[in-house]
Design an enzyme around this catalytic site. Sequence first.
Site, PDB file in Angstrom:
ATOM      1  CE  LYS A  63      57.868  74.428 104.496  1.00 21.41           C
ATOM      2  NZ  LYS A  63      57.682  73.304 103.585  1.00 21.41           N
ATOM      3  CD  GLN A 107      55.444  70.405 103.560  1.00 23.43           C
ATOM      4  OE1 GLN A 107      55.490  71.628 103.582  1.00 23.43           O
ATOM      5  NE2 GLN A 107      56.524  69.662 103.744  1.00 23.43           N
ATOM      6  CG  ASP A 130      59.098  73.975  97.651  1.00 24.28           C
ATOM      7  OD1 ASP A 130      59.941  74.367  98.475  1.00 24.28           O
ATOM      8  OD2 ASP A 130      58.136  73.243  97.945  1.00 24.28           O
TER       9      ASP A 130
END
Length: 292
Positions: A63, A107, A130
């Site tokens: 990322k 994460q 997200d």
Amino acid sequence: MQDISELYKGYEDKVIDGRRIASEIEGEVKEKVSVLKDEGVEPALATILVGEHPPSKLYVKLKHWACKRVGIRSIDHKLPEDTSEGELLSLIAELNEDDEVDGILVQMPLPRHIDPLKVMRAVSPAKDVDGFHPSNMGRLMQGDESGLVPCTPKGIMIALERYGIEVQGRHAVVVGHSNIVGKPTAAMLLNRNATLSVCHVYTHDLSHHTRQADILVVATGVKGLIRGDMVKKGAVVFDVGITWIEDRVYGDVEFSEVVDVAGLISPVPGGVGPITIAVLMSHTLKAALSRK
Ligand code: NAD
């Protein structure tokens, strides 16, 4: 990295090329980021990694590399495995308040002592790149995908569009019902008027369902779960699962069997993984645009 051109040689017309789609999306994001920077806004993504889970470390690194490619500033927070839930929530609260941070990515999976739902609720919906916050998920369920939505399902929808695959009225089967992939993918397919089945670990006779799928999305993390005789001829198959064995990744779909039956297949590696990261970049840009 496994060499995709070697892995899928001879099947180029059947494989959904996730790396190509990702690079197209990243190209579009890069141009817009550059315009935004000229206007004095530098988009920034903060990532938080708790613990030492090797695949998670790799995903966070990928990322950051993607941020670099498109010109987004990335901020790397690495916390030890024994970080308390309270400490993680305090860091998220700080980042929520920081005007220079546009996106916050925690994460997953988190260590067992931290409640992922509390974490998803803690990230400001405006910085929730997200798309896991209940208000963003709720909008998705209501058919509104204009905000921030989960990246992997969005990536699958983009691939369907770019390969010109009709969704309306077709039978879609999603295997896996997680908050991260299965449920939001099901919502997006319904939003596009698919007829939908969702299967999971408690589903009886899985192959009875998968064989009816015109569009089959598999996200379980069970290596090779889907065999050739479980797929309808001509189906479009998305393999989302990732299993690491030594230094190689394997999907949930037995590629060598399914490729001969399917019309198109998004493989592992080189399918939805790279698209997911590119969508994350586009979401960070979207969040930054609201700063203007
Ligand atoms: P999860 O790990 O939270 O849950 C697994 C799901 O699979 C559950 O719904 C469970 O009921 C179902 N399942 C498990 N065994 C099954 C079986 N034998 N038959 C039918 N269903 C079964 O799910 P997740 O977080 O969505 O992750 C799933 C996989 O996708 C993992 O391998 C993960 O690494 C991968 N993943 C990939 C990406 C990407 O960008 N490529 C993104 C997210 C997740």
